[in-house]
Design an enzyme around this catalytic site. Structure first.
Site, PDB file in Angstrom:
ATOM      1  N   HIS A 291       0.810  -1.219   0.000  1.00 55.44           N
ATOM      2  CA  HIS A 291       0.000   0.000   0.000  1.00 55.44           C
ATOM      3  C   HIS A 291       0.841   1.266   0.000  1.00 55.44           C
ATOM      4  O   HIS A 291       0.343   2.344  -0.310  1.00 55.44           O
ATOM      5  CB  HIS A 291      -0.984   0.000   1.183  1.00 55.44           C
ATOM      6  CG  HIS A 291      -0.377   0.306   2.518  1.00 55.44           C
ATOM      7  ND1 HIS A 291       0.007  -0.673   3.401  1.00 55.44           N
ATOM      8  CD2 HIS A 291      -0.096   1.474   3.130  1.00 55.44           C
ATOM      9  CE1 HIS A 291       0.490  -0.115   4.498  1.00 55.44           C
ATOM     10  NE2 HIS A 291       0.433   1.199   4.363  1.00 55.44           N
TER      11      HIS A 291
ATOM     12  N   ASP B  32       0.117  -7.514   1.261  1.00 55.77           N
ATOM     13  CA  ASP B  32       0.560  -6.139   1.487  1.00 55.77           C
ATOM     14  C   ASP B  32       2.077  -6.038   1.550  1.00 55.77           C
ATOM     15  O   ASP B  32       2.636  -5.353   2.397  1.00 55.77           O
ATOM     16  CB  ASP B  32      -0.057  -5.554   2.764  1.00 55.77           C
ATOM     17  CG  ASP B  32       0.091  -4.040   2.814  1.00 55.77           C
ATOM     18  OD1 ASP B  32       0.129  -3.413   1.743  1.00 55.77           O
ATOM     19  OD2 ASP B  32       0.182  -3.483   3.919  1.00 55.77           O
TER      20      ASP B  32
ATOM     21  N   SER C  28       4.629   2.401   7.950  1.00 52.69           N
ATOM     22  CA  SER C  28       4.314   1.229   7.129  1.00 52.69           C
ATOM     23  C   SER C  28       5.509   0.815   6.285  1.00 52.69           C
ATOM     24  O   SER C  28       6.110   1.631   5.580  1.00 52.69           O
ATOM     25  CB  SER C  28       3.136   1.539   6.199  1.00 52.69           C
ATOM     26  OG  SER C  28       1.958   1.726   6.913  1.00 52.69           O
TER      27      SER C  28
END
Length: 409
Positions: A143, A173, A254
């Protein structure tokens, strides 16, 4: 992945309460995540290969997992571990083309080849895990780079360089990038996440809220292992297997590293729960789940999984009127997944599946939900395997045998 469509006779139920609802909300609004392939090639557990070999290897399909450390988790140990990782964690910048408004006509400036520029659509973190003679590899979250026209990497010293996307996988992901080895000075080692213990000291390293706070470190413990968190990805709904930690993970973290007290990467930071009154609920993709996906992305640029070509819906969300009058299910059948769509020419269509079939078992494993069915297909089955799928059709139980294939076949 299978096309997701709700079973039309029954309006969509309004979600699940409590923790599961919060997790799904945080995925889309704060830090997206994904999960996992629950297998590991035997070669990945070969702990006889040295860290030096990992860092200097030019062989793209070799990733070494270091043995779990037995060192005590003292403050000094963690400080040394963080210091050894400082230049292996980088920033990842997602650049996307933005069309400028043309005030002199209806034709867009993009159509004339003018008036577009790349702007930052978002930033995240990444971990350099392999250095070769010419190129080095970085793992981050899908993402973080999804939708990017160009990806740049911000090094620890502040320099920004171009990166190439080697491969991405929305379901787990994860994404792999590569950059020139000329810019790489430190490489992270993977540790064995299966050896983690509750309460073990860990640290999260990344770039919260953007590059201005690059290489930020937060400390915490392992709060939970083998957590299952529902997530929404561009490849469909999934339940991610994650490590839970109370080390602060914020937007921009992230793709960064969750490390143990000796500096081994035991998780890739992926998401957090952000709700009023909720604190200290961060999640990372375990290294044992991430490594096989990373390896496949390095080799093929994608992850191939069995593909049936069906839309699925949980039986449990359907009204009794639908299950009894339209699906003709016996009253004893309250779980499973119902086929709401079959793609023409797909492997499911060739095998004889029909809309309204209710899947209750694959081989000897009971299927209680769509998620369980997918987990079996993606984690326990391989392309080319022959499977026996037990269904109810028109109230009668029967078994359909088929050979699993990839989407492109």
């Amino acid at each position: 992945m299978e096309t997701e469509e709700r079973y039309t006779p029954q309006p969509e139920k309004k979600g699940k309460a409590g923790f599961m609802k919060m997790a799904a909300a945080s995925f889309t609004g704060v830090l997206a995540g994904g999960t996992m392939m629950f297998y590991m090639a035997p070669s990945l557990l070969d702990t006889n290969t040295t860290a030096t070999e990992t860092k200097s290897s030019n062989t793209a399909n070799e990733i070494t997992v270091q043995p779990a450390s037995t060192a005590s988790s003292s403050e000094n140990n963690l400080m040394s571990a963080i210091d050894s990782m400082s230049e292996a964690v980088v920033g990842v910048v997602n650049l996307q083309q933005q069309e400028q408004f043309n005030p002199f006509g209806s034709q867009s400036m993009a159509a004339t080849g003018e008036g577009t520029e790349e702007t930052e659509a978002g930033t995240g973190s990444g971990v350099i895990f392999k250095k070769g003679k010419d190129v080095s590899y970085i793992v981050t979250n899908n993402h973080v780079v999804e939708g990017a026209d160009t990806v740049e990497v911000a090094l620890a010293g502040g320099e920004r360089i171009d990166a190439e996307v080697v491969g991405t996988d929305a379901l787990t992901d994860l994404a792999v990038l590569k950059i020139s080895s000329d810019h790489v000075t430190e490489v992270a080692d993977f540790g064995d996440s299966s050896a983690l213990k509750l309460g073990q000291q860990v640290a999260a390293i990344g770039n919260p809220l953007g590059l201005d706070l690059s290489s930020s470190v937060t400390e915490g413990i392992v709060s939970g292992i083998n957590r299952s968190v529902p997530v929404s990805t561009s490849a469909g709904e999934w339940e991610a297997n994650v490590i839970q930690t109370d080390a602060a993970i914020n937007p921009g973290n992230s793709g960064g590293a969750l490390i143990n007290s000796t500096g081994q990467v035991i998780g890739i930071n992926s998401m957090k729960i952000a709700e009023e009154g909720v604190e200290g609920l961060g999640f990372a993709i375990p290294s044992e789940d991430a490594i096989p996906v990373i390896q496949e992305l390095m080799e093929d640029g994608k992850v191939d999984r069995p593909y049936l070509g069906v839309g699925l819906e949980d039986v449990s969300v359907l009204s009794r009127e639908v299950t009894e009058n339209q699906l003709n299910l016996p009253a004893s059948v309250t779980e499973g997944t119902v086929i709401s769509q079959v793609e023409m020419g797909s492997s499911a269509a060739k095998a004889g599946f029909e809309v309204g079939d209710v899947i209750v078992k694959i081989n000897d494993t009971k299927v209680a939900s769509t998620s369980e069915f997918r987990k079996y297909l993606y984690n326990k089955a391989n392309i080319g395997d022959k499977v026996n799928i037990t269904i109810y059709r028109g109230g009668k139980e029967q078994t359909i045998s088929m050979t699993l294939s990839a989407q492109s076949e």
